[in-house]
Design a protein around this motif. Structure first.
Motif: not given
Length: 66
Positions: A11-18
């Protein structure tokens, strides 16, 4: 990455890299001057490779629902 994760049945989880490169992983303080090239040093005394610190910050952030 989505394609590669699917092939590996992950499962790929996307995270805000800000501002992950400016945030201290132990204390959460965000300052622009924390990062100097490949080194990260916080006023709390923490110092680490900048990429390692950013990885720790990302690992604790909530996933984005897309």
């Amino acid at each position: 990455m989505t394609y590669k994760a699917a092939l590996a049945e992950l499962t790929l989880e996307k995270v805000n890299p800000y501002k992950t490169s400016q945030e201290s992983s132990p204390c959460g303080l965000i300052r622009k001057n924390h990062r100097r090239k490949d080194q990260f040093q916080c006023s709390c005394g923490y110092h680490e490779n900048a990429d390692v610190n950013a990885a720790f910050v990302i690992s604790r952030r909530p996933s984005l629902v897309i």
